[in-house]
Write a protein that holds these residues in place. Structure first.
Motif, short mmCIF file in Angstrom:
data_model
loop_
_atom_site.label_atom_id
_atom_site.label_comp_id
_atom_site.label_asym_id
_atom_site.label_seq_id
_atom_site.Cartn_x
_atom_site.Cartn_y
_atom_site.Cartn_z
N GLU A 1 15.30 60.79 24.67
CA GLU A 1 14.56 61.44 23.60
C GLU A 1 13.75 60.43 22.79
O GLU A 1 12.65 60.72 22.32
N PHE A 2 14.28 59.25 22.66
CA PHE A 2 13.61 58.23 21.87
C PHE A 2 12.27 57.85 22.51
O PHE A 2 11.23 57.87 21.86
N GLN B 1 9.74 60.68 22.25
CA GLN B 1 9.07 60.85 20.96
C GLN B 1 8.12 59.70 20.65
O GLN B 1 7.09 59.90 19.99
N MET B 2 8.44 58.50 21.14
CA MET B 2 7.49 57.39 20.98
C MET B 2 6.16 57.73 21.66
O MET B 2 5.08 57.56 21.09
N LYS C 1 11.86 62.55 28.52
CA LYS C 1 12.65 63.56 27.82
C LYS C 1 13.62 64.23 28.77
O LYS C 1 14.79 64.42 28.46
N ARG C 2 13.13 64.58 29.95
CA ARG C 2 13.99 65.30 30.89
C ARG C 2 15.02 64.39 31.56
O ARG C 2 15.99 64.87 32.13
N PHE D 1 12.00 72.27 25.20
CA PHE D 1 13.31 71.69 24.90
C PHE D 1 13.26 71.21 23.46
O PHE D 1 12.24 70.75 22.98
N LYS D 2 14.40 71.28 22.78
CA LYS D 2 14.37 70.95 21.36
C LYS D 2 14.14 69.44 21.15
O LYS D 2 14.55 68.62 21.96
N ASN D 3 13.43 69.14 20.08
CA ASN D 3 13.21 67.75 19.71
C ASN D 3 14.27 67.34 18.70
O ASN D 3 14.56 68.07 17.76
N LEU D 4 14.84 66.17 18.89
CA LEU D 4 15.89 65.71 17.96
C LEU D 4 15.27 65.17 16.68
O LEU D 4 14.54 64.19 16.70
N ASP D 5 15.56 65.82 15.56
CA ASP D 5 14.97 65.41 14.28
C ASP D 5 15.36 63.99 13.89
O ASP D 5 14.55 63.24 13.34
N GLU E 1 6.25 71.04 23.00
CA GLU E 1 7.08 70.03 22.35
C GLU E 1 6.32 69.12 21.39
O GLU E 1 6.92 68.42 20.59
N GLY F 1 16.55 62.43 29.62
CA GLY F 1 17.53 62.32 28.54
C GLY F 1 17.15 61.29 27.49
O GLY F 1 17.88 61.06 26.54
N MET G 1 4.40 60.77 19.80
CA MET G 1 3.77 60.45 18.52
C MET G 1 2.54 59.58 18.71
O MET G 1 1.56 59.72 17.98
N VAL H 1 15.81 61.51 15.73
CA VAL H 1 14.97 60.55 16.46
C VAL H 1 13.56 60.53 15.85
O VAL H 1 12.94 59.48 15.73
N THR H 2 13.09 61.72 15.46
CA THR H 2 11.75 61.79 14.89
C THR H 2 11.62 60.86 13.68
O THR H 2 10.64 60.11 13.56
N GLU I 1 13.30 58.20 12.99
CA GLU I 1 13.35 56.81 13.41
C GLU I 1 12.01 56.37 14.02
O GLU I 1 11.49 55.30 13.71
N VAL I 2 11.47 57.24 14.87
CA VAL I 2 10.21 56.91 15.54
C VAL I 2 9.08 56.80 14.51
O VAL I 2 8.24 55.90 14.59
N LYS I 3 9.10 57.69 13.53
CA LYS I 3 8.06 57.65 12.50
C LYS I 3 8.09 56.32 11.78
O LYS I 3 7.06 55.70 11.51
N GLN J 1 21.27 63.41 27.81
CA GLN J 1 20.85 62.67 26.62
C GLN J 1 21.96 61.70 26.19
O GLN J 1 21.68 60.55 25.84
#
Ligand code: SF4
Ligand code: SF4
Lengths: 263, 443
Positions: free
Chosen positions: A74-75, A78-79, A69-70, B256-260, A110, A72, A82, B262-263, B265-267, B402
């Motif tokens: 994000e994908f 989140q993988m 995440k840090r 840090f904010k999570n990008l919705d 987060e 950059g 989750m 992306v969420t 897509e990942v789901k 990012q």
């Protein structure tokens, strides 16, 4: 070491149909890095000794995604998030403790909006709580009166406003706590955060960890106390760079507590 | 009695207000080029944060010398402005010292304004010395070369001129009162300007009136000019610090904010039952943004853009930054200044093209902020903590990283290694996930 460590996994608990009091999130450094593994073990020994009912995820644990995440990504973050949340939710985890401020920050701040809501504590907060509940006793022992400075991890301090828990534990160790010229809210980073740990530094005139180590050395400590496996590595390298490794130890607060008890 | 001065005053005042309103409109439009972000929740917390940090200057005093000096100028500025209110009413109505009927209160007020004016003068001289004579590191950074340095000094000169005019006006007024001039009511106390009387004692009343009127006019015109100078200056913070602190982040700094986007897509990817070819449900669909992260100002949020205009260029952030302290190119202050400069450029482009932005082949990334700067950040939050007006330079750095990683796959090679390790074996190092518990078996 007096006896073997007991490190039950969540899977084992589940098989017995039981829930541990807390999930110990070990983290990547705590699992693989030789220096950080000592911190992990020190923490486990204390938990074993006072009979805290904990479990680890073991091979089901995966990187929290903090460095991704840090960096950059994000994908990828989140993988990771989750996947971990799915595992933890399947075990109905309620409370998490971790020896890594980065894992602590990520899971605490987060994960909730991704479906992972737990009560998350840094190990110093957890130990402080055990202390307050009277389950843990901390006494000076070999550190009594020693000159010690504490390096605030960014992700425990500024990121989450926890400055007191580690200091309170150190005071219980009856040490002489000396603060560096920048400490607490104004503490200087060790240089590892934001995925810097995994890359070379940009061009400059000094490494950040050397800069921070110099600040620590100004206090003439016999020990630099830390609360993060990455800070620990950075400060240990800094002390070596200054050829002070024979005079100054870099120790996690939990290692000091374990050592004081001769665990 | 001629109405000419009143007429001139009303024209000058109206023009200043019109010009100011135009700039405020432009400012607002530019800020709203940013993406939406919800900062309208938790109103009472926001209000108390604003009262504490902006009104109460709580973060300024962490540096006691600069902080105390700033508080003096700030209090002086706010309180002396009560006098400006009287000046404006006088100017429009053609009266002189319309609040004089408040007698003792009036004397007290004018007396305090004078003392504050003197304090402000002294403080401004100290500030000037700090900036130009003492070699204070945060005032020597490369990003301050040129206009930013001149801007900072101009503000100080302005304040000197305004305070000197104010005191001159009062001194001449006082002398006229002592001369029993019928147009000058006996009102006010002049604890500071009384010491200027020797300069005026021998002047005729006619000359004194000219001196007094000139100082009065120059003072108020100077203030109206200064008001309109703000938009082009770091001094804009005197207005924007309030909304910026109000809308500042209230969450933990480490969150840090999570990008919705992306969420979602990942789901989809993790859900074994998800049908990738399924029609998107009502209201969903098309949610994938055209771009991840930020490469230009319009990819940032309105709050980040507001912050760019708010930045005081004080450099507290940069002086606490570990990367900057160790000689890296990164300076969080420069991140904010670059964002403002680029935003201004985009704004001017829009003005020049009838309200439509015409691509100019430039962007915030590379043309203003280099990759080297972005990659030097340790995300330590020292800059955020240090900022006295609630600015978060780190969030801009993160948004731009990012973009680099998700749009351009342009991370440094070692980071790409670490990330592919995470992807393949769930740790940033090349260890097998199956070995994660091996430590427990080691002595
Ligand atoms: S977060 Fe980044 S920019 Fe801000 S002080 Fe730390 S290293 Fe510097
Ligand atoms: S971001 Fe804040 S601390 Fe940094 S220069 Fe601007 S106002 Fe000062």
């Amino acid at each position: 070491m007096s006896e073997a460590m007991r490190v039950p996994t969540m899977a084992e608990y589940m098989a017995e149909g039981k829930q541990p009091e807390v999930l110990f999130w070990v983290g990547c450094a705590g699992s693989f890095d030789d220096r950080a593994k000592k911190i992990t073990k020190a923490f486990v020994k204390i938990l074993n000794k006072i009979g805290v009912d904990f479990a680890v995820l073991g091979t089901e644990e995966a990187c929290t995604g903090d460095p991704a995440k840090r960096a950059g990504n994000e994908f990828l973050f989140q993988m990771q998030a989750m996947t971990n949340i799915e595992v933890m939710n399947a075990y109905e985890v309620k409370k998490v403790v971790t020896t890594c401020p980065h894992c602590f920050n990520t899971i605490k701040n987060e994960y909730p909006s991704l479906g992972g809501e737990y009560q998350v504590m840094h190990h110093t907060q957890f130990l402080k709580q055990l202390l307050n509940e009277g389950r843990l006793k901390v006494e000076g022992g070999k550190y009594k009166g020693k000159r010690i400075t504490f390096h605030d991890p960014c992700y425990l301090g500024r990121a989450n406003d926890e400055y007191e828990a580690p200091r309170e534990l150190l005071r219980k160790l009856e040490v002489e706590l000396v603060e560096m010229k920048s400490c607490k809210t104004r503490a200087l980073c060790c240089g590892a955060g934001g995925a810097q740990m995994f890359k070379d530094a940009e061009k400059g005139d000094k490494e950040v960890n050397i800069h921070r180590t110099e600040e620590a050395l100004e206090t003439q400590p016999s020990i630099i106390a830390a609360g993060c496996p990455f800070c620990n590595t950075m400060m240990t390298d800094g002390v070596k760079n200054k050829e002070k490794q024979d005079d100054i130890e870099v120790l996690d607060v939990v290692e000091m507590i374990a050592n004081a008890e001769d665990l | 009695m001629s109405y000419l001065p009143q007429l001139l005053f009303v024209i000058a005042f109206a023009y200043a207000v019109y010009f100011f309103a135009r700039n405020v409109k432009r400012l607002r439009r530019n800020i709203l080029l940013g993406k939406d972000v919800d900062r309208k929740d938790r109103k009472s917390e926001r209000l108390s944060q604003m009262i504490r940090v902006a009104l109460g200057q709580s973060k300024m005093v962490t540096r006691p010398i600069a902080g105390t000096l700033h508080v003096i100028i700030y209090v002086g500025f706010v309180i002396i402005n009560i006098e400006v209110l009287e000046i404006i009413i006088d100017g429009i109505s053609g009266q002189h010292r319309i609040f004089a009927f408040l007698c003792p209160v009036y004397s007290f007020l004018i007396g305090s304004f004078e003392i504050l004016a003197l304090l402000v003068l002294i403080t401004v001289i100290l500030f000037w010395t700090r900036r130009n004579i003492m070699r204070i590191k945060r005032f020597l950074s490369p990003e301050l070369k040129g206009w930013p340095k001149n801007d900072a000094n101009l503000i100080l000169y302005f304040e000197v001129v305004l305070m000197v005019l104010f005191l001159t006006m009062n001194a001449a007024d006082y002398q006229l009162q002592l001369n029993n001039h019928e147009a000058y009511v006996k009102a006010g106390a002049f604890p500071v300007s009384q010491f200027l009387l020797p300069l005026f004692e021998n002047m005729s009343s006619a000359t004194l009136v000219i001196v007094e009127r000139t100082a009065w006019w120059a003072h108020i015109l100077g203030i109206l000019f200064f008001l309109n100078y703000l938009y082009y200056s770091k001094h804009l913070h005197i207005l924007l610090a309030f909304p910026n602190v109000y809308f500042a982040n209230l969450e933990e700094k480490g969150k840090f904010k999570n990008l919705d986007s992306v969420t979602n897509e990942v789901k989809m990817m993790l859900d074994p039952n998800a049908d990738p070819f399924a029609e998107p449900a009502e209201g969903e669909g098309d949610e994938v943004p055209e771009k991840f992260g930020a490469s230009d100002v319009s990819d940032l949020s309105w709050f980040q853009l507001l912050s760019a205009y708010t930045c005081t260029e004080c450099g507290r952030c940069t002086s606490e930054c570990p990367a900057n302290q160790t000689g890296k190119k990164l300076s969080p202050r420069k991140i904010m200044m670059d964002t403002r400069d680029r935003l201004e450029e985009v704004g001017k482009n829009i003005d020049a093209n009838k309200g439509e932005f015409q691509p100019d082949g430039k962007q915030l990334l590379d043309d203003y902020i280099s990759r080297e700067e972005l990659w030097a950040c340790t995300t330590c939050n020292a800059c955020v903590e240090a900022c006295p007006v609630g600015i978060d330079p780190l969030s801009i750095i993160m948004d731009m990283r990012q973009y680099l990683v998700m749009e351009e796959s342009a991370a440094p090679a070692e980071l790409n290694n670490a990330m592919s390790n995470i992807e393949n074996n769930a740790a940033p190092w090349p260890y097998n996930q199956q070995d994660r518990l091996n430590w427990a078996k080691e002595a």
